[in-house]
Every structure is written in C-alpha cells, then in structure tokens.
Design a protein around this motif. Structure first.
Motif, PDB file in Angstrom:
ATOM      1  N   HIS A 274       9.294  31.795 -56.085  1.00 49.19           N
ATOM      2  CA  HIS A 274       9.600  31.461 -57.468  1.00 49.19           C
ATOM      3  C   HIS A 274       8.863  30.168 -57.830  1.00 49.19           C
ATOM      4  O   HIS A 274       8.633  29.310 -56.975  1.00 49.19           O
ATOM      5  CB  HIS A 274      11.121  31.271 -57.622  1.00 49.19           C
ATOM      6  N   LYS A 275       8.470  30.056 -59.102  1.00 47.11           N
ATOM      7  CA  LYS A 275       7.697  28.896 -59.558  1.00 47.11           C
ATOM      8  C   LYS A 275       8.291  27.552 -59.133  1.00 47.11           C
ATOM      9  O   LYS A 275       7.571  26.613 -58.822  1.00 47.11           O
ATOM     10  CB  LYS A 275       7.547  28.918 -61.080  1.00 47.11           C
ATOM     11  N   SER A 276       9.628  27.498 -59.161  1.00 46.95           N
ATOM     12  CA  SER A 276      10.255  26.220 -58.843  1.00 46.95           C
ATOM     13  C   SER A 276      10.100  25.874 -57.366  1.00 46.95           C
ATOM     14  O   SER A 276      10.231  24.726 -56.971  1.00 46.95           O
ATOM     15  CB  SER A 276      11.735  26.264 -59.219  1.00 46.95           C
ATOM     16  N   GLN A 277       9.814  26.894 -56.545  1.00 46.11           N
ATOM     17  CA  GLN A 277       9.714  26.639 -55.103  1.00 46.11           C
ATOM     18  C   GLN A 277       8.273  26.479 -54.632  1.00 46.11           C
ATOM     19  O   GLN A 277       7.950  25.607 -53.857  1.00 46.11           O
ATOM     20  CB  GLN A 277      10.319  27.832 -54.346  1.00 46.11           C
ATOM     21  N   GLY A 278       7.416  27.351 -55.096  1.00 43.25           N
ATOM     22  CA  GLY A 278       6.062  27.366 -54.531  1.00 43.25           C
ATOM     23  C   GLY A 278       4.996  26.936 -55.516  1.00 43.25           C
ATOM     24  O   GLY A 278       5.066  27.251 -56.695  1.00 43.25           O
ATOM     25  N   THR A 279       4.019  26.176 -55.032  1.00 42.19           N
ATOM     26  CA  THR A 279       2.910  25.771 -55.898  1.00 42.19           C
ATOM     27  C   THR A 279       1.749  26.739 -55.738  1.00 42.19           C
ATOM     28  O   THR A 279       0.836  26.770 -56.557  1.00 42.19           O
ATOM     29  CB  THR A 279       2.391  24.380 -55.495  1.00 42.19           C
ATOM     30  N   GLY A 280       1.769  27.512 -54.649  1.00 41.24           N
ATOM     31  CA  GLY A 280       0.637  28.410 -54.385  1.00 41.24           C
ATOM     32  C   GLY A 280      -0.543  27.666 -53.798  1.00 41.24           C
ATOM     33  O   GLY A 280      -1.648  28.183 -53.747  1.00 41.24           O
ATOM     34  N   LEU A 281      -0.309  26.442 -53.376  1.00 43.09           N
ATOM     35  CA  LEU A 281      -1.423  25.637 -52.851  1.00 43.09           C
ATOM     36  C   LEU A 281      -1.326  25.405 -51.353  1.00 43.09           C
ATOM     37  O   LEU A 281      -2.302  25.036 -50.714  1.00 43.09           O
ATOM     38  CB  LEU A 281      -1.458  24.284 -53.562  1.00 43.09           C
ATOM     39  N   GLY A 282      -0.126  25.618 -50.782  1.00 41.39           N
ATOM     40  CA  GLY A 282       0.106  25.275 -49.388  1.00 41.39           C
ATOM     41  C   GLY A 282      -0.905  25.905 -48.441  1.00 41.39           C
ATOM     42  O   GLY A 282      -1.620  25.205 -47.723  1.00 41.39           O
ATOM     43  N   LEU A 283      -0.973  27.231 -48.450  1.00 38.08           N
ATOM     44  CA  LEU A 283      -1.866  27.906 -47.509  1.00 38.08           C
ATOM     45  C   LEU A 283      -3.334  27.699 -47.862  1.00 38.08           C
ATOM     46  O   LEU A 283      -4.185  27.691 -46.984  1.00 38.08           O
ATOM     47  CB  LEU A 283      -1.529  29.403 -47.446  1.00 38.08           C
ATOM     48  N   TYR A 284      -3.610  27.513 -49.160  1.00 37.39           N
ATOM     49  CA  TYR A 284      -4.996  27.212 -49.572  1.00 37.39           C
ATOM     50  C   TYR A 284      -5.433  25.902 -48.913  1.00 37.39           C
ATOM     51  O   TYR A 284      -6.517  25.798 -48.338  1.00 37.39           O
ATOM     52  CB  TYR A 284      -5.061  27.114 -51.100  1.00 37.39           C
ATOM     53  N   MET A 285      -4.541  24.898 -48.990  1.00 35.45           N
ATOM     54  CA  MET A 285      -4.866  23.600 -48.395  1.00 35.45           C
ATOM     55  C   MET A 285      -4.980  23.706 -46.880  1.00 35.45           C
ATOM     56  O   MET A 285      -5.827  23.074 -46.258  1.00 35.45           O
ATOM     57  CB  MET A 285      -3.818  22.546 -48.774  1.00 35.45           C
ATOM     58  N   CYS A 286      -4.109  24.547 -46.260  1.00 39.22           N
ATOM     59  CA  CYS A 286      -4.182  24.758 -44.800  1.00 39.22           C
ATOM     60  C   CYS A 286      -5.568  25.267 -44.424  1.00 39.22           C
ATOM     61  O   CYS A 286      -6.186  24.794 -43.473  1.00 39.22           O
ATOM     62  CB  CYS A 286      -3.151  25.793 -44.351  1.00 39.22           C
ATOM     63  N   LYS A 287      -6.039  26.235 -45.194  1.00 42.19           N
ATOM     64  CA  LYS A 287      -7.358  26.818 -44.906  1.00 42.19           C
ATOM     65  C   LYS A 287      -8.454  25.762 -45.084  1.00 42.19           C
ATOM     66  O   LYS A 287      -9.380  25.680 -44.276  1.00 42.19           O
ATOM     67  CB  LYS A 287      -7.598  28.008 -45.843  1.00 42.19           C
ATOM     68  N   GLN A 288      -8.321  24.965 -46.165  1.00 44.67           N
ATOM     69  CA  GLN A 288      -9.312  23.912 -46.407  1.00 44.67           C
ATOM     70  C   GLN A 288      -9.354  22.937 -45.234  1.00 44.67           C
ATOM     71  O   GLN A 288     -10.423  22.569 -44.750  1.00 44.67           O
ATOM     72  CB  GLN A 288      -8.977  23.121 -47.686  1.00 44.67           C
ATOM     73  N   ILE A 289      -8.153  22.525 -44.789  1.00 50.86           N
ATOM     74  CA  ILE A 289      -8.071  21.530 -43.707  1.00 50.86           C
ATOM     75  C   ILE A 289      -8.672  22.099 -42.426  1.00 50.86           C
ATOM     76  O   ILE A 289      -9.516  21.479 -41.786  1.00 50.86           O
ATOM     77  CB  ILE A 289      -6.598  21.087 -43.486  1.00 50.86           C
ATOM     78  N   ILE A 290      -8.240  23.307 -42.055  1.00 54.10           N
ATOM     79  CA  ILE A 290      -8.698  23.876 -40.779  1.00 54.10           C
ATOM     80  C   ILE A 290     -10.198  24.188 -40.822  1.00 54.10           C
ATOM     81  O   ILE A 290     -10.934  23.880 -39.882  1.00 54.10           O
ATOM     82  CB  ILE A 290      -7.890  25.158 -40.429  1.00 54.10           C
ATOM     83  N   GLU A 291     -10.657  24.810 -41.920  1.00 55.56           N
ATOM     84  CA  GLU A 291     -12.059  25.254 -41.941  1.00 55.56           C
ATOM     85  C   GLU A 291     -13.029  24.136 -42.292  1.00 55.56           C
ATOM     86  O   GLU A 291     -14.107  24.073 -41.726  1.00 55.56           O
ATOM     87  CB  GLU A 291     -12.218  26.442 -42.892  1.00 55.56           C
ATOM     88  N   ASN A 292     -12.630  23.266 -43.243  1.00 54.97           N
ATOM     89  CA  ASN A 292     -13.582  22.246 -43.683  1.00 54.97           C
ATOM     90  C   ASN A 292     -13.472  20.935 -42.915  1.00 54.97           C
ATOM     91  O   ASN A 292     -14.474  20.277 -42.695  1.00 54.97           O
ATOM     92  CB  ASN A 292     -13.429  21.964 -45.181  1.00 54.97           C
ATOM     93  N   HIS A 293     -12.244  20.552 -42.495  1.00 56.26           N
ATOM     94  CA  HIS A 293     -12.090  19.268 -41.804  1.00 56.26           C
ATOM     95  C   HIS A 293     -12.125  19.439 -40.296  1.00 56.26           C
ATOM     96  O   HIS A 293     -12.655  18.590 -39.589  1.00 56.26           O
ATOM     97  CB  HIS A 293     -10.773  18.588 -42.191  1.00 56.26           C
ATOM     98  N   ALA A 294     -11.544  20.536 -39.804  1.00 61.65           N
ATOM     99  CA  ALA A 294     -11.433  20.679 -38.349  1.00 61.65           C
ATOM    100  C   ALA A 294     -12.478  21.644 -37.789  1.00 61.65           C
ATOM    101  O   ALA A 294     -12.514  21.859 -36.584  1.00 61.65           O
ATOM    102  CB  ALA A 294     -10.027  21.164 -38.001  1.00 61.65           C
ATOM    103  N   ASN A 295     -13.285  22.195 -38.684  1.00 63.71           N
ATOM    104  CA  ASN A 295     -14.318  23.133 -38.248  1.00 63.71           C
ATOM    105  C   ASN A 295     -13.710  24.281 -37.439  1.00 63.71           C
ATOM    106  O   ASN A 295     -14.299  24.763 -36.476  1.00 63.71           O
ATOM    107  CB  ASN A 295     -15.369  22.362 -37.421  1.00 63.71           C
ATOM    108  N   GLY A 296     -12.513  24.657 -37.804  1.00 64.98           N
ATOM    109  CA  GLY A 296     -11.828  25.727 -37.075  1.00 64.98           C
ATOM    110  C   GLY A 296     -11.668  26.961 -37.933  1.00 64.98           C
ATOM    111  O   GLY A 296     -12.436  27.187 -38.877  1.00 64.98           O
ATOM    112  N   GLU A 297     -10.662  27.730 -37.607  1.00 64.74           N
ATOM    113  CA  GLU A 297     -10.477  29.001 -38.309  1.00 64.74           C
ATOM    114  C   GLU A 297      -8.985  29.276 -38.419  1.00 64.74           C
ATOM    115  O   GLU A 297      -8.230  28.949 -37.490  1.00 64.74           O
ATOM    116  CB  GLU A 297     -11.121  30.099 -37.462  1.00 64.74           C
ATOM    117  N   ILE A 298      -8.581  29.848 -39.545  1.00 64.07           N
ATOM    118  CA  ILE A 298      -7.170  30.245 -39.658  1.00 64.07           C
ATOM    119  C   ILE A 298      -7.123  31.663 -40.210  1.00 64.07           C
ATOM    120  O   ILE A 298      -7.795  31.964 -41.202  1.00 64.07           O
ATOM    121  CB  ILE A 298      -6.353  29.235 -40.525  1.00 64.07           C
ATOM    122  N   ILE A 299      -6.410  32.528 -39.503  1.00 62.41           N
ATOM    123  CA  ILE A 299      -6.285  33.901 -39.997  1.00 62.41           C
ATOM    124  C   ILE A 299      -4.815  34.305 -39.924  1.00 62.41           C
ATOM    125  O   ILE A 299      -4.025  33.677 -39.212  1.00 62.41           O
ATOM    126  CB  ILE A 299      -7.143  34.917 -39.201  1.00 62.41           C
TER     127      ILE A 299
END
Lengths: 325, 378
Positions: A274-299
């Motif tokens: 629900h809108k009040s709970q989720g921003t829809g950004l959490g997993l997007y940011m996880c992917k950014q952190i793992i792939e762009n900062h840690a040079n890793g992979e998340i699936i």
C-alpha cells in the motif's frame, strides 16, 4: 541528316523545324543556339541546386547530430538528478524503517526503566526501600540505558557512510543486520535460520551499504510473511562460495513472488505494498548498491528450500559479491 | 464514343476540325495558355463549329498534346458519347474560405441524377484550397464514384488562371462534368516519383494551407537556404523542393507544392493544407525519378486493361516541368508510349492534381503525373 542519339537535341531540332544543315539560315542557327544555351543554363542550375541543397542538408544533419549530443547530455544530467532524488527518497524511506526498528528495540528497555523506576517510587513512598534494592534498581536502569545506547550506536553505524572500501566479513554484516530486525521478527512470529553465523566470508567493500540491502530484503520478507496464515514462518540465510565470489541467499517461505511481477520488482517505484507502506524504491536501491557500488549481482527467484529436513517454498534473493583476494 | 484531338498553335489548327462530332452529347475539353487573348480566336472558332456541344477548359503551365509539350497553344479533345449522359456544373465563389462548400455543391448537384460514375473537375488554380475542395467532395460522395481533374496553371508565374465555361474566361470558378451510365469507363492514376531527403521536421505553426514555421523556424527561411541563388525566383523556384506531408492519423504521405510566399510573415502558401503537428520532409527528384514516376502512373492506369480506343487526360504538375526543363517531354512520352494506337492524349501542366486517394476518397495531389482514361463500351 546524320541520326542523333540525344532526345533533347532531336526535339530541339524538331521544334525549330531543322532537318537540313546545309540550308540552315542565320536566324534558325541563332534560334538553335539560344535553345541549346537554355539547356546548358538548365543543367548548370540543376548542378548548382543539387550541390547547394547537399551542403545545406549536410549542415542541418551536422547541427542535428550536435543538438542530439547536447540533448543526450541534458537527458543524462536529468537522469542523474532523478537518481539523486531517488537516493534521497530511498534514504528517507530507510530512515523511516530505521525509526520503526528503533521504536521496536527501545520499547522493551524503556518499559523496563519505567517499571523499575515506578517500583522504586512505590517502595520509597511506602518506606520499604533498602539501599541494596535501590542499588539493584539503579544497576538495572543502567543496564537498560546501556542497551539503549548500544541500539543507537548500531543505528549510527548503519547510517555512517564508508569513505573507502574495507575488508569485512559478510556473515558479521548479516549478524549485525539481524540484530537490528530481530525484535520485530520475534514479535511477528518469524524465525530466522542462520546456521552459518560463525563462519567467515571475506569481501572488500562498503559494509554499511550492504547492511542497507540486507535490512531491506529482510524487512520485505517479514512483510510478505506477516499476512500469511502459516504454522511456521521462516527466513533462512545461507552462504556459499562460487569461484571468486561469495553468495548470500535469503529465503522465505511466503509462497514466492507472482510470476507476472517478478521481472519488475527491481524497477523504481514498483511496489506491491500500500502507498503508505512502500515507496517502491527499496529493491531498486538494493540493485543500484550491489551492481553499481559493489560490482556484484542481485537476482531473485522462487524456489524450494529446507529447514530441519522439511521442504518449504518461497522467494530467494541471491546476492553475489566478490571475495577479498 | 467518337473522338478527335486538335492542337491550335500560332493561330493555326493542326488539322481541320470535324464538325460532324457536334451534338448535345459532345464534350469538348480545352487546355490553353494563360495568356488567353492568344487563343480566343480558337475558342470562337470552336464555338462556331460545335454549337450544340459543351465546351470547358482551363489555363495551363504548358499544354500536352499526344506525346509533346507546347506553350502558348491550345490542346483540345472532342468526345462524342453514344450512350453516356453527362452533366455540366459550374460553381462560382468569392473567397478561398468557400472551398469546402464548393466541393459539397459539386457533388450534391451532380448526384441529383442517377447512376453517376465519375466527376471530372477543372478548378481555378490560385484562389482555391484544393484540400478543402476535395474534403468537401468526399463528405458527400457516393461509393464507387471516381473523381479526378486538376487546378488551372499560369506557367510558373502564379498570377492569374482562367476557367473556360459558357463561352467565357473566368476566375474564381470550379467547373465539373458528371459522367453517367453503364457504358462509361473512367480510370484514374497518380504517381510522383519524388524522394524525400534531409531531416525529418515537424510543422509547428500553420493555418490551413499557409505554413509559417517548421521546427519553430520560419518556413520561408528554410526554403531560401535550400534554394540559394534560386530563391530570387520564388515562388516558382520553390517547386524544385516539394514538401512531403504526413498528417497525423494518415499512413500515406501527401506531397504539397508552393503557390505563393509572404516575405513579411516569412510564410509560404501551399496548394493544400499543412496541418500543425504533421511530419514534413523536403523532396527532390532526378530526371530519371520523374520520368519513371510518370511511367508508373501509366502502368497503374492500364493495369489489367486493354483499352483500344479512348482519351487520356494527362495532368502533370508545373514543378515537374520546372525540374525536367527541356526533358519534360520524356515524361509525357513515358506515359503515351504505353497506350494502344487508338488512345489519344491531351492534357496540361497544372498547379495541382485531383485523383482518388484511398477507397471512396479523392485528394489534391501535387508534383504528380495524374492520368484519367475515358472510354465508352457499347
């Protein structure tokens, strides 16, 4: 008269009614020259027109290409700005989650302090208090405040931005993250199976950023499990080495992510909550952190896993990070 | 159908006019120089020989007679129908804004009679909006009626055009002929051969057929850049670069050609509408492209038919003539050589062509070779 091949020339002669060169009058010849000159002029003009239009067209194409480059740069800059905004929003969202976790963590010690203090007050009013008991109570309060301080330290670490990549133990990082979410997991009746908690998987990177990723996935797993009517609710953590990488697998038995959305869950602003709970950004940011900062992979995948010899089914997030060489 | 074609040049007919073709069922089509005093004598003579016939015509940017191009002449076709009925309609108008209404009136009046098979139109070349005219026609046209024709021309001067009807040379007029009955066959085709080039642009400011800005730049400036030294001959030199217009909602692009310019407003007026938001590209053509285009028009016209006896009315754009120069007759010949010997051809160079566009709709074309083939089956 000699047969001519050129259609235009033949027509010009026909128009002027010239069929016999020997009897060509000066007037006819002049008329003929005039009409031939017109053809030359037309040809010259055609060449000029084509060359000029080619030049103008090439210039326009060049301008367009340059403009495109500028526009691409503008769009990239806009995207960078958007990413920045996303990061800020995600940070706020993470802070929101943190505050919720702090609230969970503090509720118990605060209530403990309140109980001890109230009981001391009653004892003082009834003149029942002894020095020994008062000391015990103060010690208890100090224990609680120590716990509160530790909680604050944990969270401060969490938000501290690592300047340089450092060697860290992935398992320790997970253990610290589990400490943060543990109470809310307990309150929700979810068990964390973390049997490899004493092992060592060394990586080089930004530990606090990985903590942000792990807390996000653990919170998502918790949110997926809470509404499920299950006898036992599990989140299972596993580590393994695969070539030069270490893989953290986080399973839950919430039944898996629906097939129609599983490919979209790492996209920005994608949320099932629900809108009040989720921003829809959490997993997007996880992917950014793992792939762009840690040079890793998340699936993510849906798969079976075992706990105490029993099989369960749910989502499994795999995070691949480079081992420290 | 009995037929004859004639050419009036330098005050002389190329052959004796056949007065036996005169009847109330005789239609005479005339295409002549915009300088009508040069050919008034010819019209007087025609009218005196063909007293009972219907004579219509228009001014040109060059007259087509068989496989040849003439200037300052009059090209004439006489069609004496045996079984086919025809009806003449004349629409006078005062202002370009009446173009759509004129289209409606033509169709409404010609459809009053049963069994309308086709409409042939000759229109004033300067004071009409051809797009609006054809839209008006399409708004009430019955299924299966072929509409073709063209706008009058005035060499490359764009100053004055005339329509000949009821024995008079007049402007601000559209004359049309409705052909009726089972025995008449009318087919029409249209093909350009121009190719778009350069960058794809968007119309950002235009009102009806007047174009102000493309990609927020003055339209006239773009044309002047492309024409270079030739820009001093605008609007005529603008014909070297027609505009391909792809209107929103239409897959098939249209080609539009310049009629006039306005230096103060930096605008260009085209023969048809250029709606805001349309995709446009400049077009160019080589001699071969245009000649092949004319050939294709003939090929399309004759596809699946073997016409032994008939009249072909070739209406080609003045822009083609300007590019082809002294090679213009190559495109006329490219069409003519495809006909059987019993098919004769007249026609003219115009400021716009009218032909079927999609099923049951006609449209204004520019820069095409548009052909109308007429014959009667008995």
């Amino acid at each position: 008269m000699e047969e001519l091949d050129n259609k235009v020339l033949k027509r010009q002669l026909k128009k002027l009614d010239i069929s016999d060169y020997s009897n060509l009058s000066e007037t006819k010849f002049k008329q003929f020259l005039q009409i031939v000159q017109q053809t030359y002029d037309e040809m010259d003009n055609n060449v000029y027109r084509l060359e000029n239009s080619l030049d103008v067209s090439s210039k326009e194409l060049n301008d367009l290409t340059q403009n495109l480059e500028i526009r691409i740069e503008e769009e990239l800059s806009k995207n960078r700005e958007k990413d920045k905004q996303l990061l800020i929003q995600a940070k706020f969202a993470a802070m929101g989650e943190m505050i919720a976790n702090i609230a969970h963590q503090w509720r118990q010690p605060l209530s403990g302090i309140s109980t001890v203090a109230s009981s001391m007050l009653v004892q003082i009013e009834l003149e029942l208090t002894s020095l020994e008991e008062a000391k015990k109570s103060y010690e208890k309060i100090l224990e609680f405040t120590g716990y509160l301080t530790q909680t604050i330290e944990d969270f401060r670490d969490y938000f501290k931005k690592d300047k340089y990549p450092r060697e860290f133990n992935i398992v320790d990082c997970m253990n610290k993250t589990i400490n943060i979410v543990e109470i809310s997991y307990k309150n929700s009746g979810i068990k964390i199976v973390n049997s490899q908690k004493n092992q060592e998987y060394l990586s080089l990177g930004f530990q606090n950023e990985l903590k942000q990723v792990l807390i996000n996935i653990l919170n998502n797993a918790k949110d997926a499990l809470i509404p499920k009517d299950l006898k036992e609710k599990f989140v299972k953590i596993e580590y393994k080495k695969e070539g030069l990488n270490s893989i953290i697998s986080i399973y839950d038995n919430a039944g898996g992510i629906p097939k129609d959305i599983i490919d979209n869950i790492f996209e920005p602003y994608f949320t099932t909550k629900h809108k009040s709970q989720g921003t829809g950004l959490g997993l997007y940011m996880c992917k950014q952190i793992i792939e762009n900062h840690a040079n890793g992979e998340i699936i993510v995948e849906n798969k079976d896993f075992e706990v105490d010899g029993k099989s369960y089914f749910g989502a499994c997030f795999n995070i691949k990070l480079k081992n420290k060489e | 159908m009995k037929k004859a074609t004639y050419l009036y040049k330098n005050g002389v007919w190329n052959k004796e006019l056949d007065g036996s073709l005169d009847s109330e069922q005789t239609l005479i089509l005339c295409f002549g120089t915009s300088n009508h005093p040069l050919i008034e004598e010819a019209f007087n003579y025609l009218s005196s020989i063909f007293k009972n016939s219907t004579i219509i015509g228009c001014s040109t940017s060059g007259e087509i007679y068989q496989d040849e191009l003439f200037e300052g002449c009059l090209s004439v076709a006489i069609l004496k129908f045996e079984k086919t009925r025809f009806k003449l309609n004349k629409e006078r108008f005062e202002d370009i804004s009446q173009s759509y209404e004129v289209g409606i009136n033509i169709v409404t009046k010609l459809q009053e009679e049963e069994d309308l098979k086709s409409i042939f139109i000759l229109s004033d070349g300067l004071f009409i909006n051809g797009s609006k005219l054809t839209k008006g026609i399409n708004s009430c046209l019955k299924e299966g009626v072929i509409v073709s024709g063209g706008l009058a021309g005035d060499d490359d001067r764009f100053e004055k055009t005339w329509i000949f009807v009821d024995g008079q040379f007049i402007s601000h007029c559209v004359v049309s002929i409705g052909l009726y009955g089972e025995n008449i066959n009318v087919f029409s085709s249209s093909y350009g051969g121009w190719k778009q080039f350069g960058i794809n642009r968007i119309v950002t400011n235009a009102i009806d057929n007047t174009l102000f800005e493309i990609d927020d730049k003055p339209a006239l400036r773009i044309y002047k850049d492309y024409l270079g030294e030739n820009s001093k001959n605008l609007p005529a030199s603008g014909l070297f670069f027609p505009l391909m217009v792809k209107e929103k909602g239409y897959e098939k692009p249209k080609v539009r050609t310049i009629l006039s310019i306005d230096e103060d407003k930096q605008s260009i007026t085209f023969a048809g509408d250029i709606p805001v938001g349309s995709e446009v590209m400049l077009m160019k053509a080589s001699f071969a492209d245009l000649v092949n285009g004319a050939y294709k028009s003939g090929e399309e016209l004759l596809f699946g038919k073997n016409v032994e006896d008939g009249i072909s009315i070739a209406i080609s754009c003045v822009g083609r003539k300007l590019v082809l120069g002294q090679k213009t007759e190559d495109e006329i010949d490219a069409v003519y050589k495809q006909f059987n010997s019993g098919v004769e051809q007249i026609g003219y160079y115009s400021y716009g062509e009218i032909a079927p566009f999609i099923e049951n709709e006609c449209d204004l074309y520019n820069q095409t070779m548009t052909l109308t083939l007429i014959w009667e089956t008995i």
